[in-house]
Scaffold this active site. Structure first.
Site, PDB file in Angstrom:
ATOM      1  N   ASP A   7       0.875  -1.170   0.000  1.00  0.00           N
ATOM      2  CA  ASP A   7       0.000   0.000   0.000  1.00  0.00           C
ATOM      3  C   ASP A   7       0.920   1.231   0.000  1.00  0.00           C
ATOM      4  OD1 ASP A   7      -2.211   1.804   0.708  1.00  0.00           O
ATOM      5  OD2 ASP A   7      -1.298   1.807   2.698  1.00  0.00           O
ATOM      6  N   ASP A   9      -0.233   5.136   0.936  1.00  0.00           N
ATOM      7  CA  ASP A   9      -0.492   6.146   1.981  1.00  0.00           C
ATOM      8  C   ASP A   9      -0.571   5.518   3.367  1.00  0.00           C
ATOM      9  OD1 ASP A   9      -2.399   7.529  -0.552  1.00  0.00           O
ATOM     10  OD2 ASP A   9      -0.688   8.556   0.319  1.00  0.00           O
ATOM     11  N   LYS A  76      -6.317  19.653  -5.753  1.00  0.00           N
ATOM     12  CA  LYS A  76      -5.701  19.082  -4.555  1.00  0.00           C
ATOM     13  C   LYS A  76      -4.464  18.266  -4.915  1.00  0.00           C
ATOM     14  CE  LYS A  76      -5.145  15.284  -1.915  1.00  0.00           C
ATOM     15  NZ  LYS A  76      -4.739  13.911  -2.278  1.00  0.00           N
ATOM     16  N   ASN A 119       0.556  11.038  -7.597  1.00  0.00           N
ATOM     17  CA  ASN A 119       1.060  11.032  -6.221  1.00  0.00           C
ATOM     18  C   ASN A 119       2.074   9.916  -6.023  1.00  0.00           C
ATOM     19  OD1 ASN A 119      -0.840  13.010  -5.894  1.00  0.00           O
ATOM     20  ND2 ASN A 119      -2.301  11.742  -4.773  1.00  0.00           N
TER      21      ASN A 119
END
Ligand code: XBP
Ligand code: MG
Length: 222
Positions: A7, A9, A76, A119
Protein backbone atom coordinates in the site's frame (compact mmCIF):
# COMPACT_ATOMS: atom_id res chain seq x y z
CA UNK A 1 9.59 -16.11 -6.80
CA UNK A 2 7.13 -14.50 -4.31
CA UNK A 3 5.93 -10.89 -4.34
CA UNK A 4 5.45 -8.08 -1.85
CA UNK A 5 2.48 -5.80 -2.55
CA UNK A 6 2.73 -2.45 -0.78
CA UNK A 7 0.00 0.00 0.00
CA UNK A 8 1.18 3.62 -0.32
CA UNK A 9 -0.49 6.15 1.98
CA UNK A 10 0.40 5.42 5.57
CA UNK A 11 2.47 2.37 4.60
CA UNK A 12 5.34 3.56 2.39
CA UNK A 13 5.20 7.00 4.01
CA UNK A 14 3.15 9.05 6.47
CA UNK A 15 1.40 10.97 3.68
CA UNK A 16 -2.08 11.73 5.01
CA UNK A 17 -1.18 14.97 6.79
CA UNK A 18 0.17 16.31 3.47
CA UNK A 19 -2.99 15.09 1.72
CA UNK A 20 -5.12 16.88 4.31
CA UNK A 21 -3.20 20.15 3.81
CA UNK A 22 -3.49 19.80 0.02
CA UNK A 23 -7.26 19.33 0.29
CA UNK A 24 -7.52 22.50 2.38
CA UNK A 25 -5.40 24.48 -0.09
CA UNK A 26 -7.65 23.36 -2.95
CA UNK A 27 -10.77 24.31 -0.95
CA UNK A 28 -9.31 27.77 -0.35
CA UNK A 29 -8.36 28.17 -4.06
CA UNK A 30 -11.94 27.34 -5.09
CA UNK A 31 -13.59 29.28 -2.23
CA UNK A 32 -15.75 26.31 -1.20
CA UNK A 33 -15.54 27.42 2.44
CA UNK A 34 -14.45 23.99 3.76
CA UNK A 35 -11.58 23.28 6.15
CA UNK A 36 -10.81 19.68 7.20
CA UNK A 37 -9.04 19.58 10.58
CA UNK A 38 -7.19 16.47 11.78
CA UNK A 39 -10.09 15.05 13.78
CA UNK A 40 -12.55 15.43 10.90
CA UNK A 41 -10.02 14.12 8.37
CA UNK A 42 -9.40 10.96 10.41
CA UNK A 43 -13.14 10.27 10.18
CA UNK A 44 -13.31 11.16 6.48
CA UNK A 45 -10.53 8.63 5.74
CA UNK A 46 -13.18 5.94 6.15
CA UNK A 47 -13.98 6.85 2.54
CA UNK A 48 -11.06 5.90 0.30
CA UNK A 49 -10.23 7.96 -2.76
CA UNK A 50 -9.91 11.73 -2.64
CA UNK A 51 -12.68 12.38 -5.20
CA UNK A 52 -15.00 10.00 -3.37
CA UNK A 53 -14.08 11.67 -0.05
CA UNK A 54 -15.00 15.12 -1.43
CA UNK A 55 -18.32 13.80 -2.79
CA UNK A 56 -19.14 12.06 0.50
CA UNK A 57 -18.43 15.24 2.49
CA UNK A 58 -20.46 17.34 0.03
CA UNK A 59 -23.49 15.05 0.40
CA UNK A 60 -24.44 16.51 3.75
CA UNK A 61 -23.80 20.05 2.46
CA UNK A 62 -25.94 20.49 -0.60
CA UNK A 63 -24.07 17.98 -2.75
CA UNK A 64 -21.54 18.51 -5.55
CA UNK A 65 -21.60 17.45 -9.20
CA UNK A 66 -18.94 14.87 -10.14
CA UNK A 67 -17.17 17.21 -12.62
CA UNK A 68 -16.84 19.86 -9.90
CA UNK A 69 -15.50 17.29 -7.43
CA UNK A 70 -13.06 16.04 -10.07
CA UNK A 71 -11.81 19.60 -10.69
CA UNK A 72 -11.42 20.20 -6.95
CA UNK A 73 -9.58 16.90 -6.60
CA UNK A 74 -7.25 17.73 -9.49
CA UNK A 75 -6.36 21.00 -7.75
CA UNK A 76 -5.70 19.08 -4.55
CA UNK A 77 -3.43 16.63 -6.39
CA UNK A 78 -1.40 19.53 -7.83
CA UNK A 79 -0.86 20.89 -4.31
CA UNK A 80 0.05 17.45 -2.97
CA UNK A 81 2.54 16.71 -5.77
CA UNK A 82 4.09 20.17 -5.29
CA UNK A 83 4.60 19.38 -1.59
CA UNK A 84 6.13 15.97 -2.31
CA UNK A 85 8.31 17.45 -5.07
CA UNK A 86 9.42 19.98 -2.47
CA UNK A 87 10.91 17.15 -0.46
CA UNK A 88 8.37 17.19 2.38
CA UNK A 89 8.04 13.39 2.55
CA UNK A 90 10.36 10.54 3.46
CA UNK A 91 9.72 6.81 3.64
CA UNK A 92 8.62 5.33 6.95
CA UNK A 93 11.47 3.82 8.98
CA UNK A 94 12.48 0.40 7.69
CA UNK A 95 10.72 0.64 4.32
CA UNK A 96 13.86 1.40 2.24
CA UNK A 97 15.73 -1.48 3.92
CA UNK A 98 12.83 -3.89 3.29
CA UNK A 99 12.61 -2.90 -0.38
CA UNK A 100 16.39 -3.26 -0.77
CA UNK A 101 16.33 -6.74 0.83
CA UNK A 102 13.40 -7.81 -1.34
CA UNK A 103 15.26 -6.68 -4.46
CA UNK A 104 18.43 -8.46 -3.29
CA UNK A 105 16.45 -11.69 -2.87
CA UNK A 106 14.68 -11.35 -6.23
CA UNK A 107 11.22 -10.77 -4.68
CA UNK A 108 8.80 -9.06 -7.09
CA UNK A 109 7.56 -5.65 -5.89
CA UNK A 110 4.12 -4.18 -6.53
CA UNK A 111 2.03 -1.26 -5.38
CA UNK A 112 -1.72 -1.48 -4.75
CA UNK A 113 -3.07 1.90 -3.71
CA UNK A 114 -6.18 4.05 -3.78
CA UNK A 115 -4.19 7.20 -4.35
CA UNK A 116 -3.66 8.86 -7.72
CA UNK A 117 -0.84 7.90 -10.08
CA UNK A 118 0.74 11.37 -9.99
CA UNK A 119 1.06 11.03 -6.22
CA UNK A 120 2.72 7.61 -6.49
CA UNK A 121 5.19 8.73 -9.15
CA UNK A 122 6.19 11.80 -7.16
CA UNK A 123 6.63 9.85 -3.91
CA UNK A 124 8.73 7.11 -5.54
CA UNK A 125 10.88 9.60 -7.48
CA UNK A 126 11.62 11.67 -4.38
CA UNK A 127 12.33 8.79 -2.01
CA UNK A 128 13.66 5.82 -4.00
CA UNK A 129 14.60 7.56 -7.26
CA UNK A 130 13.84 6.53 -10.85
CA UNK A 131 15.27 3.05 -10.18
CA UNK A 132 12.67 2.45 -7.45
CA UNK A 133 12.39 -1.26 -8.18
CA UNK A 134 8.62 -1.61 -8.36
CA UNK A 135 7.62 -4.00 -11.14
CA UNK A 136 3.93 -3.16 -10.97
CA UNK A 137 1.95 -0.07 -9.96
CA UNK A 138 -1.82 -0.53 -9.52
CA UNK A 139 -3.46 2.68 -8.33
CA UNK A 140 -6.42 5.04 -8.13
CA UNK A 141 -8.98 4.91 -10.91
CA UNK A 142 -7.44 1.86 -12.62
CA UNK A 143 -10.23 -0.12 -10.96
CA UNK A 144 -13.96 0.68 -10.60
CA UNK A 145 -14.16 -0.08 -6.87
CA UNK A 146 -11.60 1.27 -4.39
CA UNK A 147 -10.54 -0.30 -1.09
CA UNK A 148 -12.00 -2.06 0.91
CA UNK A 149 -13.00 -3.73 -2.37
CA UNK A 150 -10.35 -6.29 -3.48
CA UNK A 151 -10.12 -4.89 -7.01
CA UNK A 152 -6.80 -3.06 -6.75
CA UNK A 153 -5.08 -6.07 -5.19
CA UNK A 154 -6.57 -8.38 -7.81
CA UNK A 155 -5.29 -6.04 -10.53
CA UNK A 156 -1.81 -5.94 -8.98
CA UNK A 157 -1.68 -9.77 -8.88
CA UNK A 158 -2.97 -9.97 -12.45
CA UNK A 159 -0.23 -7.54 -13.54
CA UNK A 160 2.35 -9.59 -11.60
CA UNK A 161 0.95 -12.83 -13.04
CA UNK A 162 0.99 -14.31 -9.54
CA UNK A 163 -1.61 -16.03 -7.30
CA UNK A 164 -2.48 -14.80 -3.80
CA UNK A 165 -0.53 -17.67 -2.16
CA UNK A 166 2.76 -16.31 -3.53
CA UNK A 167 2.09 -12.71 -2.46
CA UNK A 168 2.11 -10.79 0.82
CA UNK A 169 0.32 -7.45 1.31
CA UNK A 170 1.58 -4.66 3.56
CA UNK A 171 -1.03 -2.17 4.76
CA UNK A 172 -1.70 0.55 7.33
CA UNK A 173 -5.51 0.80 7.47
CA UNK A 174 -8.64 -1.27 8.11
CA UNK A 175 -9.88 -0.51 4.57
CA UNK A 176 -6.59 -1.72 3.13
CA UNK A 177 -6.54 -4.84 5.29
CA UNK A 178 -10.10 -5.70 4.23
CA UNK A 179 -9.21 -5.21 0.57
CA UNK A 180 -6.17 -7.50 0.86
CA UNK A 181 -8.07 -10.22 2.75
CA UNK A 182 -10.97 -10.05 0.28
CA UNK A 183 -8.39 -10.68 -2.46
CA UNK A 184 -7.22 -13.81 -0.60
CA UNK A 185 -3.91 -12.34 0.56
CA UNK A 186 -2.02 -12.62 3.80
CA UNK A 187 -1.58 -9.12 5.16
CA UNK A 188 0.96 -7.46 7.44
CA UNK A 189 -0.36 -4.30 9.10
CA UNK A 190 1.87 -1.42 10.17
CA UNK A 191 -0.53 1.08 11.81
CA UNK A 192 0.05 4.73 10.80
CA UNK A 193 -0.68 8.04 12.52
CA UNK A 194 -4.20 8.37 11.07
CA UNK A 195 -5.06 4.65 11.29
CA UNK A 196 -3.70 3.58 14.69
CA UNK A 197 -7.24 3.24 16.11
CA UNK A 198 -8.56 1.17 13.16
CA UNK A 199 -9.92 -2.37 13.66
CA UNK A 200 -7.22 -4.73 12.36
CA UNK A 201 -9.13 -7.95 13.01
CA UNK A 202 -7.94 -10.53 10.49
CA UNK A 203 -4.41 -9.18 10.10
CA UNK A 204 -1.80 -11.92 9.82
CA UNK A 205 0.55 -9.82 11.93
CA UNK A 206 0.41 -6.27 13.28
CA UNK A 207 3.77 -4.55 13.63
CA UNK A 208 4.11 -1.28 15.52
CA UNK A 209 7.36 0.27 14.32
CA UNK A 210 9.77 -0.69 11.52
CA UNK A 211 9.29 -4.04 9.76
CA UNK A 212 12.16 -6.52 10.16
CA UNK A 213 13.16 -7.56 6.60
CA UNK A 214 14.16 -11.04 7.82
CA UNK A 215 10.69 -11.57 9.34
CA UNK A 216 8.97 -10.45 6.13
CA UNK A 217 11.23 -12.65 3.99
CA UNK A 218 10.41 -15.58 6.29
CA UNK A 219 6.69 -14.95 5.72
CA UNK A 220 7.48 -15.24 2.00
CA UNK A 221 9.17 -18.59 2.65
CA UNK A 222 12.68 -17.20 2.02
C1 XBP B 1 -5.27 6.25 0.82
C2 XBP B 1 -6.43 6.94 0.24
C3 XBP B 1 -6.20 8.06 -0.74
C4 XBP B 1 -5.46 9.21 -0.06
C5 XBP B 1 -5.58 10.49 -0.86
O1 XBP B 1 -4.80 5.43 -0.20
O2 XBP B 1 -7.56 6.56 0.50
O3 XBP B 1 -7.49 8.50 -1.15
O4 XBP B 1 -6.08 9.46 1.20
O5 XBP B 1 -5.11 10.28 -2.18
P1 XBP B 1 -3.93 4.08 0.13
P2 XBP B 1 -6.06 10.70 -3.42
O6 XBP B 1 -3.83 3.95 1.65
O7 XBP B 1 -4.70 2.96 -0.51
O8 XBP B 1 -2.58 4.33 -0.49
O9 XBP B 1 -6.60 12.08 -3.11
O10 XBP B 1 -5.16 10.67 -4.64
O11 XBP B 1 -7.12 9.65 -3.46
MG1 MG C 1 -2.92 3.22 3.30
Amino acid sequence: MPALIFDVDGTLAETEELHRQAFNRAFADHSVGWQWDETLYRDLLKVTGGKERILAYAEGRGGMALPDAARLHAAKTRHYVEAVDGGRLSLRPGIAALIAEARRRGVALAIATTTSRDNVDSLLAHTLGVDHGFDVIACGDMVPAKKPAPDIYELAMQMLGMPPGECLAIEDSANGLRAAKAAGLRCVVTPALYTAADDFTGADIIVDGPLDPRRVMAMLGL
